[in-house]
Design an enzyme around this catalytic site. Structure first.
Site, PDB file in Angstrom:
ATOM      1  N   HIS A 162     -10.329  -6.641  -1.479  1.00 47.81           N
ATOM      2  CA  HIS A 162     -11.333  -6.245  -0.490  1.00 47.81           C
ATOM      3  C   HIS A 162     -12.486  -5.565  -1.239  1.00 47.81           C
ATOM      4  O   HIS A 162     -12.359  -4.426  -1.685  1.00 47.81           O
ATOM      5  CB  HIS A 162     -10.736  -5.277   0.535  1.00 47.81           C
ATOM      6  CG  HIS A 162      -9.708  -5.878   1.418  1.00 47.81           C
ATOM      7  ND1 HIS A 162      -9.984  -6.905   2.300  1.00 47.81           N
ATOM      8  CD2 HIS A 162      -8.386  -5.582   1.592  1.00 47.81           C
ATOM      9  CE1 HIS A 162      -8.881  -7.215   2.972  1.00 47.81           C
ATOM     10  NE2 HIS A 162      -7.901  -6.444   2.551  1.00 47.81           N
TER      11      HIS A 162
ATOM     12  N   GLU B  16      -6.006 -10.889  -0.123  1.00 46.48           N
ATOM     13  CA  GLU B  16      -6.762 -10.543   1.080  1.00 46.48           C
ATOM     14  C   GLU B  16      -8.259 -10.489   0.792  1.00 46.48           C
ATOM     15  O   GLU B  16      -8.958  -9.571   1.217  1.00 46.48           O
ATOM     16  CB  GLU B  16      -6.289  -9.195   1.643  1.00 46.48           C
ATOM     17  CG  GLU B  16      -4.799  -9.119   1.917  1.00 46.48           C
ATOM     18  CD  GLU B  16      -4.362  -7.782   2.512  1.00 46.48           C
ATOM     19  OE1 GLU B  16      -5.214  -7.062   3.081  1.00 46.48           O
ATOM     20  OE2 GLU B  16      -3.159  -7.461   2.421  1.00 46.48           O
TER      21      GLU B  16
ATOM     22  N   ASN C 140       2.058  -5.348  -2.981  1.00 44.86           N
ATOM     23  CA  ASN C 140       0.688  -5.685  -2.582  1.00 44.86           C
ATOM     24  C   ASN C 140      -0.123  -4.410  -2.353  1.00 44.86           C
ATOM     25  O   ASN C 140       0.344  -3.475  -1.700  1.00 44.86           O
ATOM     26  CB  ASN C 140       0.747  -6.507  -1.283  1.00 44.86           C
ATOM     27  CG  ASN C 140      -0.588  -7.125  -0.913  1.00 44.86           C
ATOM     28  OD1 ASN C 140      -1.175  -7.845  -1.714  1.00 44.86           O
ATOM     29  ND2 ASN C 140      -1.061  -6.859   0.296  1.00 44.86           N
TER      30      ASN C 140
ATOM     31  N   ASP D  75     -12.163 -10.537   0.549  1.00 48.13           N
ATOM     32  CA  ASP D  75     -13.438 -10.635   1.267  1.00 48.13           C
ATOM     33  C   ASP D  75     -14.452  -9.779   0.513  1.00 48.13           C
ATOM     34  O   ASP D  75     -14.089  -8.993  -0.365  1.00 48.13           O
ATOM     35  CB  ASP D  75     -13.323 -10.227   2.744  1.00 48.13           C
ATOM     36  CG  ASP D  75     -12.560  -8.932   2.969  1.00 48.13           C
ATOM     37  OD1 ASP D  75     -12.713  -7.995   2.160  1.00 48.13           O
ATOM     38  OD2 ASP D  75     -11.800  -8.842   3.945  1.00 48.13           O
TER      39      ASP D  75
ATOM     40  N   GLU E  61       0.821  -1.220   0.000  1.00 49.60           N
ATOM     41  CA  GLU E  61       0.000   0.000   0.000  1.00 49.60           C
ATOM     42  C   GLU E  61       0.851   1.265   0.000  1.00 49.60           C
ATOM     43  O   GLU E  61       0.670   2.170   0.816  1.00 49.60           O
ATOM     44  CB  GLU E  61      -0.946  -0.012   1.198  1.00 49.60           C
ATOM     45  CG  GLU E  61      -1.884  -1.207   1.198  1.00 49.60           C
ATOM     46  CD  GLU E  61      -2.759  -1.279   2.448  1.00 49.60           C
ATOM     47  OE1 GLU E  61      -2.723  -0.329   3.269  1.00 49.60           O
ATOM     48  OE2 GLU E  61      -3.471  -2.287   2.621  1.00 49.60           O
TER      49      GLU E  61
END
Length: 403
Positions: free
Chosen positions: A261, A292, A220, A294, A167
């Site tokens: 996400h 990651e 990432n 979701d 990030e």
């Protein structure tokens, strides 16, 4: 030859069905197979982030058994972050990270190391020093080099993928709105980037490679699942140009991790848009991974968070969450350089989402609910993995670490 092979496969499948119907052994039903087993058919690693406290909780043995049995790769949710490893300057606490890696090895799971260079979840002594100016640029650079070298060296040969830099770039809603290294003006994220300078990304990868020549090294980030308009606010385009520049300079970067996400209240993407983004990154010679994943939903009435959501709305959100998982997984399966698909927690019982998205409240982002019951998203993922095959889905193409 292709026709003969296809006919042979059809005959074999038919004979297999006859044998099963005549009392021969049947494979377990798809819903009873592990995600690691279903994904292994195409060489894909299917993983989860692991909550160390939940994993060690004797009162909740189901969490541990599911981590051990369902997944072929694991990521420490917090145990390998800088704040956990060096809470006191100069003194490491390796206990939780060591236990995590050892458990993965016992379960024959590959480890994604998360994370080495990140402005967030720093130890208090470090974030305070950055903010108040007692740690300057050269000092921060030396600290980061030591951290990367010490951590990667300790687990040399035991980590499959490292999130080396996490990030590092801004979002279009930050100031200034054009995507850049850092974040909001005056924020810790921006100070971290300014103190280190733009070359810290290349150096972080070089330091990590020197410490472990065999680990795969990833950049990432979130909100890079699909390209936008290519303008100054297109984060995916900025990251693409960033990693293309690193590759052109010979920096040993091996892959890009797209966090995945998603939220059902937004439009999100279709399979082909995501597949196109993955393809553009892999055309650079990089591997990709979803790291990651979701798909969270609003928990209350969309127009008035004080009211409970109607049953029809909850049902629609449940199906939308399943679709979001489907989009990311299908795009990954279509690209043989997509090496792993990791969910950020698998049960709503131990999800980070409700603690972070409170106004309005969001949650329900995992494959299993808080009682470990399967959701539509899980059944969709299982179905996608079971149905995956050639010609669009091929075995994974191994990525060799770059020197």
């Amino acid at each position: 030859m292709a026709t003969a092979g296809l006919l042979a496969a059809v005959v074999a499948a038919t004979l297999g069905g006859v044998a099963a119907s005549a009392g021969g052994p049947r494979p377990p039903a798809t819903q009873d197979q592990s995600l690691r087993g279903l994904a292994a058919r195409n060489g894909l690693a299917f993983g989860t982030a692991v909550d160390a406290a939940a994993y060690a909780d004797a009162a909740d043995p189901q969490y541990r058994s599911m981590v051990d049995g369902q997944f072929s790769t694991v990521t420490a949710e917090n145990a390998m972050k800088w704040e956990s490893l060096e809470p006191t300057r100069g003194t490491y606490d390796w206990a939780a990270a060591d236990a995590f890696v050892a458990a993965a090895e016992r379960n024959h799971q590959q480890v994604r190391g998360h994370v080495l260079a990140w402005y967030s979840q720093l130890p208090g002594w470090l974030s305070t020093g950055i903010q108040d100016g007692t740690i300057d640029g050269p000092q921060l650079r030396a600290l980061l080099k030591r951290h990367i070298t010490d951590v990667v060296s300790r687990y040399r040969g035991r980590i499959w993928q490292w999130d080396v830099v996490n990030e590092a770039v801004s979002d279009p809603w930050e100031t200034p709105s054009a995507i850049h290294l850092g974040g909001d003006t005056g924020s810790l994220k921006q100070k971290f980037a300014d103190l280190l300078g733009p070359d810290y990304l290349a150096d972080a990868f070089r330091w990590a490679r020197a410490a472990d020549p065999k680990a795969l090294l990833f950049y990432n980030d979130y909100n890079i699942e699909a390209f936008g308009d290519g303008g100054p606010g297109d984060k995916t385009r900025f990251v693409y140009d960033l990693v293309r520049g690193l590759r052109a300079r010979g920096v040993p970067i091996d892959g890009v991790g797209s966090q995945g996400h998603l939220s059902t209240q937004y439009g999100n993407y279709d399979v082909l848009a995501v597949a196109d983004a993955l393809q553009r990154f892999t055309d650079l010679g990089l591997a990709v991974a979803f790291t990651e994943v979701d798909a969270r939903s609003l928990l209350k009435n969309a127009s008035d968070p004080a009211l409970d959501a109607a049953g029809a709305d909850l049902n629609a959100r449940d199906q939308a969450a399943a679709y979001n998982y489907h989009v990311l997984l299908q795009a990954c399966l279509m690209n043989p350089h997509c090496l792993s698909f990791t969910v950020w927690g698998f049960t709503d019982k131990h999800s980070w989402i409700p603690g972070w998205f409170k106004s309005p409240p969001e949650g329900a982002g995992c494959l299993w609910d808080a009682n470990y019951q399967p959701k539509k998203a899980l059944r969709t993922v299982q179905g996608d993995l079971a149905a995956a095959g050639p010609p669009l889905v091929r075995p994974r193409a191994p990525q060799k670490p770059r020197r």
